[in-house]
Design a protein around this motif. Structure first.
Motif, PDB file in Angstrom:
ATOM      1  N   SER A 192       0.824  -1.211   0.000  1.00  0.00           N
ATOM      2  CA  SER A 192       0.000   0.000   0.000  1.00  0.00           C
ATOM      3  C   SER A 192       0.855   1.257   0.000  1.00  0.00           C
ATOM      4  CB  SER A 192      -0.860   0.056   1.269  1.00  0.00           C
ATOM      5  OG  SER A 192      -1.599  -1.121   1.403  1.00  0.00           O
ATOM      6  N   SER A 193       0.273   2.329  -0.510  1.00  0.00           N
ATOM      7  CA  SER A 193       0.985   3.610  -0.409  1.00  0.00           C
ATOM      8  C   SER A 193       0.375   4.480   0.693  1.00  0.00           C
ATOM      9  CB  SER A 193       0.970   4.343  -1.740  1.00  0.00           C
ATOM     10  OG  SER A 193      -0.350   4.458  -2.203  1.00  0.00           O
ATOM     11  N   GLY A 194      -0.760   4.060   1.226  1.00  0.00           N
ATOM     12  CA  GLY A 194      -1.371   4.819   2.316  1.00  0.00           C
ATOM     13  C   GLY A 194      -1.843   3.900   3.434  1.00  0.00           C
ATOM     14  N   ILE A 195      -1.818   4.443   4.649  1.00  0.00           N
ATOM     15  CA  ILE A 195      -2.270   3.672   5.819  1.00  0.00           C
ATOM     16  C   ILE A 195      -3.250   4.544   6.597  1.00  0.00           C
ATOM     17  CG2 ILE A 195      -1.555   2.533   7.979  1.00  0.00           C
ATOM     18  CD1 ILE A 195       1.305   2.583   6.864  1.00  0.00           C
ATOM     19  N   MET A 196      -4.364   3.922   7.000  1.00  0.00           N
ATOM     20  CA  MET A 196      -5.280   4.622   7.901  1.00  0.00           C
ATOM     21  C   MET A 196      -5.446   3.726   9.123  1.00  0.00           C
ATOM     22  SD  MET A 196      -8.002   6.381   5.294  1.00  0.00           S
ATOM     23  CE  MET A 196      -8.827   4.965   4.632  1.00  0.00           C
ATOM     24  N   LEU A 197      -5.077   4.260  10.273  1.00  0.00           N
ATOM     25  CA  LEU A 197      -5.147   3.487  11.513  1.00  0.00           C
ATOM     26  C   LEU A 197      -6.149   4.150  12.448  1.00  0.00           C
ATOM     27  CD1 LEU A 197      -4.002   1.426  13.675  1.00  0.00           C
ATOM     28  CD2 LEU A 197      -2.342   3.206  14.254  1.00  0.00           C
ATOM     29  N   ALA A 198      -7.039   3.352  13.031  1.00  0.00           N
ATOM     30  CA  ALA A 198      -7.977   3.893  14.014  1.00  0.00           C
ATOM     31  C   ALA A 198      -7.853   3.115  15.315  1.00  0.00           C
ATOM     32  CB  ALA A 198      -9.408   3.800  13.496  1.00  0.00           C
ATOM     33  N   SER A 199      -7.713   3.841  16.392  1.00  0.00           N
ATOM     34  CA  SER A 199      -7.674   3.197  17.712  1.00  0.00           C
ATOM     35  C   SER A 199      -8.349   4.093  18.742  1.00  0.00           C
ATOM     36  CB  SER A 199      -6.220   2.965  18.151  1.00  0.00           C
ATOM     37  OG  SER A 199      -6.190   2.550  19.511  1.00  0.00           O
ATOM     38  N   PRO A 200      -9.098   3.487  19.666  1.00  0.00           N
ATOM     39  CA  PRO A 200      -9.577   4.288  20.805  1.00  0.00           C
ATOM     40  C   PRO A 200      -8.410   4.568  21.745  1.00  0.00           C
ATOM     41  CG  PRO A 200     -10.130   1.968  21.122  1.00  0.00           C
ATOM     42  CD  PRO A 200      -9.506   2.075  19.755  1.00  0.00           C
ATOM     43  N   ILE A 201      -8.594   5.549  22.617  1.00  0.00           N
ATOM     44  CA  ILE A 201      -7.604   5.790  23.667  1.00  0.00           C
ATOM     45  C   ILE A 201      -7.941   4.877  24.838  1.00  0.00           C
ATOM     46  CG2 ILE A 201      -6.779   7.473  25.391  1.00  0.00           C
ATOM     47  CD1 ILE A 201      -5.727   7.991  22.529  1.00  0.00           C
ATOM     48  N   PHE A 202      -6.985   4.053  25.189  1.00  0.00           N
ATOM     49  CA  PHE A 202      -7.090   3.199  26.377  1.00  0.00           C
ATOM     50  C   PHE A 202      -5.927   3.561  27.293  1.00  0.00           C
ATOM     51  CE2 PHE A 202      -9.446  -0.800  24.485  1.00  0.00           C
ATOM     52  CZ  PHE A 202     -10.594  -0.038  24.312  1.00  0.00           C
ATOM     53  N   PHE A 203      -6.257   4.026  28.475  1.00  0.00           N
ATOM     54  CA  PHE A 203      -5.228   4.437  29.435  1.00  0.00           C
ATOM     55  C   PHE A 203      -4.146   5.315  28.785  1.00  0.00           C
ATOM     56  CE2 PHE A 203      -7.345   1.093  31.705  1.00  0.00           C
ATOM     57  CZ  PHE A 203      -7.373   1.569  33.000  1.00  0.00           C
ATOM     58  N   TYR A 204      -4.609   6.311  28.067  1.00  0.00           N
ATOM     59  CA  TYR A 204      -3.759   7.311  27.428  1.00  0.00           C
ATOM     60  C   TYR A 204      -2.814   6.744  26.370  1.00  0.00           C
ATOM     61  CZ  TYR A 204      -5.839  10.855  30.198  1.00  0.00           C
ATOM     62  OH  TYR A 204      -6.774  11.709  30.725  1.00  0.00           O
ATOM     63  N   SER A 205      -3.132   5.562  25.887  1.00  0.00           N
ATOM     64  CA  SER A 205      -2.347   5.011  24.784  1.00  0.00           C
ATOM     65  C   SER A 205      -3.311   4.402  23.764  1.00  0.00           C
ATOM     66  CB  SER A 205      -1.371   3.964  25.336  1.00  0.00           C
ATOM     67  OG  SER A 205      -0.523   3.519  24.296  1.00  0.00           O
ATOM     68  N   VAL A 206      -2.778   3.593  22.841  1.00  0.00           N
ATOM     69  CA  VAL A 206      -3.657   2.917  21.884  1.00  0.00           C
ATOM     70  C   VAL A 206      -4.235   1.652  22.529  1.00  0.00           C
ATOM     71  CG1 VAL A 206      -2.513   3.814  19.813  1.00  0.00           C
ATOM     72  CG2 VAL A 206      -1.651   1.708  20.883  1.00  0.00           C
ATOM     73  N   SER A 207      -5.189   1.022  21.858  1.00  0.00           N
ATOM     74  CA  SER A 207      -5.787  -0.221  22.378  1.00  0.00           C
ATOM     75  C   SER A 207      -4.759  -1.352  22.353  1.00  0.00           C
ATOM     76  CB  SER A 207      -6.962  -0.625  21.483  1.00  0.00           C
ATOM     77  OG  SER A 207      -6.456  -1.025  20.215  1.00  0.00           O
ATOM     78  N   ALA A 208      -5.031  -2.406  23.101  1.00  0.00           N
ATOM     79  CA  ALA A 208      -4.110  -3.551  23.139  1.00  0.00           C
ATOM     80  C   ALA A 208      -3.973  -4.199  21.761  1.00  0.00           C
ATOM     81  CB  ALA A 208      -4.597  -4.574  24.163  1.00  0.00           C
ATOM     82  N   HIS A 209      -5.088  -4.300  21.023  1.00  0.00           N
ATOM     83  CA  HIS A 209      -5.009  -4.904  19.677  1.00  0.00           C
ATOM     84  C   HIS A 209      -4.031  -4.128  18.797  1.00  0.00           C
ATOM     85  CE1 HIS A 209      -8.830  -6.585  21.075  1.00  0.00           C
ATOM     86  NE2 HIS A 209      -8.635  -7.545  20.203  1.00  0.00           N
ATOM     87  N   THR A 210      -4.119  -2.810  18.891  1.00  0.00           N
ATOM     88  CA  THR A 210      -3.235  -1.961  18.077  1.00  0.00           C
ATOM     89  C   THR A 210      -1.792  -2.100  18.549  1.00  0.00           C
ATOM     90  OG1 THR A 210      -5.074  -0.405  17.910  1.00  0.00           O
ATOM     91  CG2 THR A 210      -2.909   0.416  17.261  1.00  0.00           C
TER      92      THR A 210
END
Ligand SMILES: Cc1cc2nc3c(=O)[nH]c(=O)nc-3n(C[C@H](O)[C@H](O)[C@H](O)COP(=O)(O)O)c2cc1C
Length: 206
Positions: free
Chosen positions: A76-94
């Protein structure tokens, strides 16, 4: 044809960050990009085991779904990442996915010995995030992680869509401003990547 990968990082398949990323995907598709959507929660991805088998060749030795997702990013030439904020960081899955990219860090900085921060950023990325609170520093931790994650993927953190004060599932649907921002970000990413691609092919012909 511009190809973009969309990584959904929330454990909630139809959560707030997923809804925003869907809007960004719709925007990119409206502009003519081909978008591959990956829900991290639906994949078997082990955390990094810190065994450093990747020191041999820059490849992660754990056999699971990580490699196939990475191959999609590399195409890919582009990336779109979505994550909720969990404890001021990204989610565990991310975060688990990010940590597995240590194999790329090892390849880039230890094996190929590229000077840090000087490699060409060939991709462009968007980070979309949502948190329940309104604090000024709400996204600071996640943004640091994402910046370094994008660096190993040779991606510039080109745009962010950061949404405060959104908590319960579905709440984002009442925030038309954020939904429109996400759609526009996806469309604009596709447009900029298309422009970049046509400039590149024009310079190859000359
Ligand atoms: C484990 C957990 C940790 C969270 N930590 C924070 C936090 O540090 N700050 C905050 O503002 N919201 C926090 N939240 C709230 C989520 O960020 C918020 O509900 C968000 O809208 C969820 O997005 P999603 O539907 O895409 O998963 C947390 C929620 C969970 C479940």
């Amino acid at each position: 044809m511009v190809e973009i990968i969309a990584l959904y990082g929330s454990p909630r398949r139809e959560g707030n960050s997923a809804t925003l990323l869907e809007r960004a995907v719709a925007g990119a598709r409206q502009q003519g990009a081909v978008v591959e959507e990956v829900y991290l929660r639906d994949h078997k991805i082990s955390p990094c085991l810190e065994i450093y088998q990747c020191m041999k060749n820059g490849e992660c030795a754990i056999r699971d779904d990580f490699a196939s997702i990475l191959a999609k990013i590399e195409a890919s030439s582009g990336i779109m990442l979505a994550s909720p904020i969990f404890f001021y960081s990204v989610s565990a899955h991310t975060k688990i996915f990010m940590d597995r990219c240590q194999s790329l860090w090892v390849r880039k900085y230890w094996i190929e010995k590229q000077p840090f921060g000087r490699a060409e950023l060939t991709r462009k990325g968007i980070f979309i995030s949502v948190g329940a609170t309104e604090g000024k520093k709400l996204f600071d931790g996640a943004l640091l992680s994402v910046r370094y994650f994008f660096d190993v993927l040779s991606a510039e953190l080109w745009k962010t869509v950061l949404c405060r004060g959104v908590d319960r599932k579905g709440e984002i649907n009442s925030r038309r401003d954020y939904l429109e921002e996400a759609f526009a970000a996806g469309r604009e990413l596709a447009r900029v990547l298309q422009e970049q691609q046509s400039q590149r092919s024009a310079s190859e012909k000359t």
